[in-house]
Design an enzyme around this catalytic site. Structure first.
Site, PDB file in Angstrom:
ATOM      1  N   LYS A 255     -35.175 -46.296  45.070  1.00 24.39           N
ATOM      2  CA  LYS A 255     -34.870 -45.664  43.822  1.00 24.39           C
ATOM      3  C   LYS A 255     -34.517 -44.080  44.385  1.00 24.39           C
ATOM      4  O   LYS A 255     -33.733 -43.502  43.739  1.00 24.39           O
ATOM      5  CB  LYS A 255     -35.502 -45.298  42.440  1.00 24.39           C
ATOM      6  CG  LYS A 255     -35.655 -46.252  41.304  1.00 24.39           C
ATOM      7  CD  LYS A 255     -36.238 -45.934  40.146  1.00 24.39           C
ATOM      8  CE  LYS A 255     -36.741 -47.790  39.153  1.00 24.39           C
ATOM      9  NZ  LYS A 255     -37.540 -47.312  38.817  1.00 24.39           N
TER      10      LYS A 255
HETATM   11  N1  GLU Z   1     -41.588 -51.958  35.315  1.00 27.51           N
HETATM   12  C1  GLU Z   1     -40.744 -52.702  36.264  1.00 27.51           C
HETATM   13  C2  GLU Z   1     -39.842 -52.338  37.750  1.00 27.51           C
HETATM   14  O1  GLU Z   1     -39.036 -51.619  37.144  1.00 27.51           O
HETATM   15  C3  GLU Z   1     -41.082 -54.048  35.882  1.00 27.51           C
HETATM   16  C4  GLU Z   1     -41.333 -55.459  36.693  1.00 27.51           C
HETATM   17  C5  GLU Z   1     -41.390 -56.630  35.905  1.00 27.51           C
HETATM   18  O2  GLU Z   1     -39.800 -56.894  35.869  1.00 27.51           O
HETATM   19  O3  GLU Z   1     -42.622 -56.770  35.237  1.00 27.51           O
HETATM   20  O4  GLU Z   1     -40.535 -52.500  38.534  1.00 27.51           O
END
Ligand code: GLU
Length: 279
Positions: A255
């Site tokens: 990111k």
């Molecule tokens: N919120 C997590 C991320 O953005 C997602 C992980 C998942 O897909 O379990 O990395």
């Protein structure tokens, strides 16, 4: 008679920054798999880390996903039978799971001060996995402790030496040994927040997710979550871990690299069709 549950997939981004092409690729695969199965796709915002998640990132996340061509039938912006679809508004379910784990002796309070506690709210991506906890606080009697005491962080007691395995529909068989490949992991922080591992497993079960599509750097998280499903008496979903996209230097997209964010690519005139052709 056996009944098969209809397919329910999910997109579970965290609004900790702008989404990049790697997210888009994983989510595109998730959408294609949901469509091929004639199932539903839901959007869940994993926004537990309030210090890193912002309303501007949340709005950008939805805009970028839609621009890219992703569509969901349940989510923060459209509602649905499992609302709310934002983790910060789903605390009751996490507290109930915590109490369940505490009652069964599956977790224990830990007073060690470690870096992994700071990072526990977000998914551990490549190079971010928590170190194996040496078990210093394992013998601590959890009956004397309450979550509300706010004294300790709580760890899941992994079954040392047990092989945790599953068949991944993308990568095939995957096995890890508890206590060797990963250790007692955090489920709850003393500031009152669940870890990513707990929140994710609780929500995937509560939302009836039948298949989790996500990046291959979360394979070890899947082993941890399988232990949580078992301890909580919940059905685990199937898993499809996608290989990770890398840049021209072979480095995983992150990111913090603005150049591959969907926003920047869009601003530079790229179209979703052109970007998908790179997958
Ligand atoms: N919120 C997590 C991320 O953005 C997602 C992980 C998942 O897909 O379990 O990395």
């Amino acid at each position: 008679m056996t009944t098969t549950r209809s397919y329910r997939g999910r997109l579970a981004p965290s609004p900790t920054g702008f989404l990049h092409l790697g997210h888009a690729r994983t989510f595109w695969i998730a959408q294609q798999r949901a469509e091929a199965a004639g199932g539903a796709l839901i959007l869940r915002s994993e926004d537990l880390d309030a210090a890193r998640c912002g309303a501007d990132f949340s709005a950008a996340m939805i805009e970028d996903l839609r621009w890219f061509g992703l569509r969901w039938s349940e989510g923060p912006d459209v509602g649905g039978p499992h609302a709310p679809y934002v983790q910060s508004a789903r605390m009751a379910g996490y507290v109930a799971a915590f109490e369940n784990l505490r009652a069964s002796g599956s977790i224990y309070p830990c007073i060690c001060s470690r870096q992994d506690v700071l990072r526990a709210l977000t998914a551990p991506h490549a190079g971010e996995d928590e170190p194996i906890y040496p078990g210093t606080c394992r013998g601590r009697e959890n009956g004397k402790w309450q979550m509300a005491d706010g004294k300790g962080n709580w760890r899941f007691r992994v079954p040392d030496g047990e092989t945790i395995s599953f068949t991944d529909s993308a990568l095939g068989g995957h096995a890890e040994i508890a206590g060797r490949d990963f250790g007692d992991f955090l489920v709850w922080r003393k500031d009152g927040l669940p870890s990513y591992q707990l929140a994710c497993a609780v929500d995937d079960a509560a939302m009836g997710i039948t298949e989790v599509v996500r990046g291959a750097d979360l394979l070890t998280s899947t082993c941890r979550q399988l232990l949580l499903y078992r301890a909580l008496g919940l059905d685990a979903p199937a898993f499809h871990h996608c290989t990770l996209m890398t840049d021209v230097n072979g480095i995983r997209l992150a990111k913090r690299d603005d150049a591959t964010s969907l926003r920047s690519l869009r601003a530079s005139g790229a179209t979703p069709e052109e970007l998908r052709a790179q997958f």
